[in-house]
Each structure stands twice: as C-alpha cells, then as structure tokens.
Design a protein around this motif. Structure first.
Motif, PDB file in Angstrom:
ATOM      1  N   GLY A 134       0.979  -0.960   0.318  1.00  0.00           N
ATOM      2  CA  GLY A 134       0.259   0.342   0.280  1.00  0.00           C
ATOM      3  C   GLY A 134       0.554   1.197  -0.215  1.00  0.00           C
ATOM      4  N   GLY A 135       1.852   1.101   0.974  1.00  0.00           N
ATOM      5  CA  GLY A 135       2.931   2.542   0.703  1.00  0.00           C
ATOM      6  C   GLY A 135       3.961   2.529  -0.598  1.00  0.00           C
ATOM      7  N   THR A 136       4.047   1.153  -1.131  1.00  0.00           N
ATOM      8  CA  THR A 136       4.777   1.811  -2.335  1.00  0.00           C
ATOM      9  C   THR A 136       3.392   2.133  -3.734  1.00  0.00           C
ATOM     10  OG1 THR A 136       5.887  -0.278  -1.817  1.00  0.00           O
ATOM     11  CG2 THR A 136       5.824   0.187  -4.370  1.00  0.00           C
ATOM     12  N   LEU A 137       2.347   1.484  -3.839  1.00  0.00           N
ATOM     13  CA  LEU A 137       1.669   2.327  -4.452  1.00  0.00           C
ATOM     14  C   LEU A 137       1.105   3.736  -4.016  1.00  0.00           C
ATOM     15  CD1 LEU A 137      -0.900  -0.449  -4.475  1.00  0.00           C
ATOM     16  CD2 LEU A 137       0.819   0.259  -6.306  1.00  0.00           C
ATOM     17  N   ILE A 138       0.973   4.236  -2.996  1.00  0.00           N
ATOM     18  CA  ILE A 138       0.809   5.506  -2.842  1.00  0.00           C
ATOM     19  C   ILE A 138       2.387   6.308  -3.016  1.00  0.00           C
ATOM     20  CG2 ILE A 138       0.578   7.407  -1.168  1.00  0.00           C
ATOM     21  CD1 ILE A 138      -0.707   5.614   1.085  1.00  0.00           C
ATOM     22  N   ARG A 139       3.782   5.954  -2.980  1.00  0.00           N
ATOM     23  CA  ARG A 139       4.100   6.866  -3.568  1.00  0.00           C
ATOM     24  C   ARG A 139       4.297   6.966  -5.400  1.00  0.00           C
ATOM     25  NH1 ARG A 139       7.005   3.533  -0.504  1.00  0.00           N
ATOM     26  NH2 ARG A 139       8.793   2.449  -1.885  1.00  0.00           N
ATOM     27  N   ILE A 140       4.120   5.814  -5.724  1.00  0.00           N
ATOM     28  CA  ILE A 140       4.587   5.150  -7.395  1.00  0.00           C
ATOM     29  C   ILE A 140       2.989   6.368  -7.755  1.00  0.00           C
ATOM     30  CG2 ILE A 140       3.470   4.200  -9.206  1.00  0.00           C
ATOM     31  CD1 ILE A 140       4.696   1.735  -7.430  1.00  0.00           C
ATOM     32  N   VAL A 167      -6.019   3.339  -3.545  1.00  0.00           N
ATOM     33  CA  VAL A 167      -6.012   2.121  -3.782  1.00  0.00           C
ATOM     34  C   VAL A 167      -4.596   1.497  -3.290  1.00  0.00           C
ATOM     35  CG1 VAL A 167      -5.905  -0.027  -5.022  1.00  0.00           C
ATOM     36  CG2 VAL A 167      -6.713   1.636  -5.761  1.00  0.00           C
ATOM     37  N   GLY A 168      -3.811   2.282  -2.259  1.00  0.00           N
ATOM     38  CA  GLY A 168      -2.593   2.298  -1.690  1.00  0.00           C
ATOM     39  C   GLY A 168      -3.290   2.875  -0.595  1.00  0.00           C
ATOM     40  N   ALA A 169      -3.416   3.293  -0.209  1.00  0.00           N
ATOM     41  CA  ALA A 169      -4.674   3.735   1.138  1.00  0.00           C
ATOM     42  C   ALA A 169      -5.254   3.244   1.972  1.00  0.00           C
ATOM     43  CB  ALA A 169      -4.920   5.411   0.502  1.00  0.00           C
ATOM     44  N   TRP A 170      -6.572   2.726   0.867  1.00  0.00           N
ATOM     45  CA  TRP A 170      -7.094   1.769   1.319  1.00  0.00           C
ATOM     46  C   TRP A 170      -6.729   0.586   2.246  1.00  0.00           C
ATOM     47  CZ3 TRP A 170     -12.159   0.405   1.108  1.00  0.00           C
ATOM     48  CH2 TRP A 170     -12.771  -0.499   1.961  1.00  0.00           C
ATOM     49  N   MET A 171      -5.062  -0.081   1.255  1.00  0.00           N
ATOM     50  CA  MET A 171      -4.510  -1.551   1.891  1.00  0.00           C
ATOM     51  C   MET A 171      -3.850  -0.911   3.111  1.00  0.00           C
ATOM     52  SD  MET A 171      -2.769  -2.374  -1.838  1.00  0.00           S
ATOM     53  CE  MET A 171      -2.365  -3.467  -1.310  1.00  0.00           C
ATOM     54  N   LEU A 172      -3.813   0.405   2.813  1.00  0.00           N
ATOM     55  CA  LEU A 172      -2.651   0.845   4.341  1.00  0.00           C
ATOM     56  C   LEU A 172      -3.731   0.482   5.436  1.00  0.00           C
ATOM     57  CD1 LEU A 172       1.069   1.829   4.311  1.00  0.00           C
ATOM     58  CD2 LEU A 172      -0.398   3.928   4.957  1.00  0.00           C
ATOM     59  N   ALA A 173      -4.452   0.994   5.443  1.00  0.00           N
ATOM     60  CA  ALA A 173      -5.724   1.068   6.525  1.00  0.00           C
ATOM     61  C   ALA A 173      -5.894  -0.569   6.819  1.00  0.00           C
ATOM     62  CB  ALA A 173      -6.989   1.500   5.900  1.00  0.00           C
ATOM     63  N   THR A 174      -5.462  -1.734   6.110  1.00  0.00           N
ATOM     64  CA  THR A 174      -6.009  -3.082   6.554  1.00  0.00           C
ATOM     65  C   THR A 174      -6.182  -2.694   7.871  1.00  0.00           C
ATOM     66  OG1 THR A 174      -5.094  -3.948   4.390  1.00  0.00           O
ATOM     67  CG2 THR A 174      -5.836  -5.324   5.926  1.00  0.00           C
ATOM     68  N   PRO A 175      -7.160  -3.583   8.768  1.00  0.00           N
ATOM     69  CA  PRO A 175      -6.372  -3.654  10.085  1.00  0.00           C
ATOM     70  C   PRO A 175      -5.768  -5.105  10.297  1.00  0.00           C
ATOM     71  CG  PRO A 175      -8.702  -4.524   9.460  1.00  0.00           C
ATOM     72  CD  PRO A 175      -8.194  -4.199   8.374  1.00  0.00           C
ATOM     73  N   ASP A 176      -5.529  -4.918  11.539  1.00  0.00           N
ATOM     74  CA  ASP A 176      -4.374  -5.978  11.849  1.00  0.00           C
ATOM     75  C   ASP A 176      -5.177  -6.608  12.237  1.00  0.00           C
ATOM     76  OD1 ASP A 176      -1.903  -7.411  13.027  1.00  0.00           O
ATOM     77  OD2 ASP A 176      -0.817  -6.041  14.036  1.00  0.00           O
ATOM     78  N   PRO A 177      -4.690  -8.313  11.915  1.00  0.00           N
ATOM     79  CA  PRO A 177      -5.315  -9.258  12.125  1.00  0.00           C
ATOM     80  C   PRO A 177      -5.712  -9.629  13.727  1.00  0.00           C
ATOM     81  CG  PRO A 177      -3.524  -9.838  10.831  1.00  0.00           C
ATOM     82  CD  PRO A 177      -4.132  -8.782  10.793  1.00  0.00           C
ATOM     83  N   LEU A 178      -4.275  -9.357  14.412  1.00  0.00           N
ATOM     84  CA  LEU A 178      -3.733  -9.826  15.044  1.00  0.00           C
ATOM     85  C   LEU A 178      -4.110  -8.806  16.453  1.00  0.00           C
ATOM     86  CD1 LEU A 178       0.122 -11.619  14.797  1.00  0.00           C
ATOM     87  CD2 LEU A 178      -2.848 -12.826  14.912  1.00  0.00           C
ATOM     88  N   LEU A 179      -4.541  -7.693  16.094  1.00  0.00           N
ATOM     89  CA  LEU A 179      -4.849  -6.798  17.024  1.00  0.00           C
ATOM     90  C   LEU A 179      -6.409  -5.963  16.744  1.00  0.00           C
ATOM     91  CD1 LEU A 179      -1.986  -4.257  17.365  1.00  0.00           C
ATOM     92  CD2 LEU A 179      -2.349  -6.346  18.778  1.00  0.00           C
ATOM     93  N   ILE A 180      -6.908  -6.763  16.239  1.00  0.00           N
ATOM     94  CA  ILE A 180      -8.658  -6.963  16.261  1.00  0.00           C
ATOM     95  C   ILE A 180      -9.359  -7.162  17.184  1.00  0.00           C
ATOM     96  CG2 ILE A 180     -10.681  -7.016  15.152  1.00  0.00           C
ATOM     97  CD1 ILE A 180      -9.411  -8.426  12.266  1.00  0.00           C
ATOM     98  N   GLY A 181     -10.011  -5.672  17.756  1.00  0.00           N
ATOM     99  CA  GLY A 181     -10.642  -5.786  19.316  1.00  0.00           C
ATOM    100  C   GLY A 181     -10.821  -4.508  19.782  1.00  0.00           C
ATOM    101  N   ASP A 182      -9.775  -3.233  18.887  1.00  0.00           N
ATOM    102  CA  ASP A 182     -10.451  -2.504  19.637  1.00  0.00           C
ATOM    103  C   ASP A 182     -11.533  -1.477  19.073  1.00  0.00           C
ATOM    104  OD1 ASP A 182      -9.855   0.429  19.395  1.00  0.00           O
ATOM    105  OD2 ASP A 182      -8.296   0.923  20.408  1.00  0.00           O
TER     106      ASP A 182
END
Length: 251
Positions: A35-41, A88-103
C-alpha cells in the motif's frame, strides 16, 4: 493473541505501541508495504503528469503522433489516474492488523476511513465519466465533494502512519513527529485557495466562477495532495525494515 482488546489486562500496556511490527501477521505486513509503495508511485506519477505531462504530450503530438484527447486534458486524466492508484494504496494501508482486532473505536475509525476512500474513488469516477454532461455548477460541486473526502482521507492517513511508526523499532523521533503533524493547512489550501482565486471571475457569472474554482482546485489539489502523500510515506522505510526483519526471523 487471544486478548479481547489491544490492552494487556495485567499491566495495562497498549499492545499497538509495541516496537515489534515484524511479529505481526506476515500477509498483513506485506499488504501494508505494498500500500505504501502504491501511494508513492501514485503521488510521484501525479506530480510529474500534472507539471510536465501537457508539455511532453504536446511535443509528442507535434511529431505527428495522434492522441485521443487534447494534451492538457490527457495529462490531467493521467494525473487523476495516478491519484487513484495512490487511493488504492491508502485503502490497503488501512487494512486492520488481524492480530490486534478488538479495539472497537479504532476499528470504527478504520471502517470510516476506508469508506471515505471508496466514496472518493466513486466521486472521481463519476466526475471523470459524466462530469462533462453536467452543468458547470453541478460538476464543480461534485469536485469539491471529492476535495472534502480527500481532506478526510489525508487526516486519516496521518493517524494510520503514526500508529505504524509507533510500532517500528527503527523509526526516528523526527519520522514519528512528521507522520503525526496535522492537516489543517492542507484543508485551507485545497478549499480556500481555489475559491479565493475564483472570485476574480465572479463578475463574469456563476458559471465562469464555478469553472475557475474547479480548475484551480484540480491544479492545487493534484500537486498538494501528491506532495502530502509523499511526505506521509516517510514511514515506508522503517515499515519495510520491519518486514525484512520478519523475513530474517523466519529463516
């Protein structure tokens, strides 16, 4: 992790601030880096297309190579396309961490943020597809709706990059401070400058005012948003380093 929230019930430590991003889910971490790579490109492509695209395409046309659109229109279309890549990169960057879901509060913010990105893409597609069929005032209104969602997305991106950097062991204080800087000035630029400049054309009628406001918003918007995205992506280096550490740890 097996915890109902991101806070340790024994010591109260906020797990989202652990400087061990490399121990996160590997697939999620790769998504964040991509996601960060797509944002830079997207951001760099938008700046180059908006500032130099028309001149390059005009030169190409002068050598007898036909273009489907006027060089200026085509350059603007290409720049918007690059910004879509960044979205699209910003959308990917906002993907929630599956190990920290709960907040729940944080997950609601991410859901709103990703919804704003989706709406922004829809508005951009609508404006590009049927905007020329709309009255100038309606088309300009649609553009400024997109500007509003863009400001919201940029503010959300600030929070996301700040959270990521707080979990990067190698992130410097300057990088963390840069990622957490506010976006109020961005909002004034993206909305205030186009409307202010457009008032020079107000005496020529509402239609001319709307056209001038939209043209100025697109010019300032493309360049300003692209540079803000590039500034935000300073977080890409420490995040990529965390991914490299994750790969080495699995070997």
């Amino acid at each position: 992790m097996g915890l109902p929230t991101t806070t340790c019930p024994e010591c109260g430590f906020d797990l989202t601030r652990m400087p061990f991003l490399r121990w996160a889910d590997r697939g999620w971490l790769r998504t964040i880096v991509l996601g960060g790579t797509l944002i830079r490109i997207g951001a760099m492509g938008a700046v180059v297309s908006r500032l130099f695209g028309a001149d390059v395409l005009t030169w190409v046309v002068s050598h007898g190579i036909p273009m489907p659109l006027h060089p200026k229109v085509l350059a603007h279309t290409i720049a918007v396309g690059f910004l879509v890549v960044a979205a699209v990169g910003a959308w990917m960057l906002a993907t929630p961490d599956p190990l920290l879901i709960g907040d729940e509060a944080r997950e609601r913010r991410r859901t709103l943020y990703r919804s704003a990105v989706a709406i922004l893409l829809g508005v951009a597609a609508l404006r590009a597809g049927v905007g020329h069929l709309m009255p100038p005032v309606a088309a300009t209104s649609l553009t400024f709706v997109g500007v509003g969602f863009t400001i919201y997305v940029l503010r959300g991106l600030t929070d996301i990059t700040s959270q990521l950097l707080s979990r990067c062991e190698t992130a410097t204080p300057d990088e963390r401070a840069s990622s957490a800087s506010g976006g109020r000035l961005i909002g004034w630029i993206l909305i205030g400058v186009p409307i202010t400049l457009a008032f020079w054309f107000f005496q020529r009628g509402l239609t001319r005012f709307a056209q001038a406001a939209e043209a100025t918003a697109l010019l300032f918007g493309t360049v300003v948003v692209a540079f803000v995205l590039l500034a935000r992506m300073k977080s890409a280096r420490p995040v990529r380093e965390e991914l490299a550490k994750a790969r080495r740890a699995s070997q």
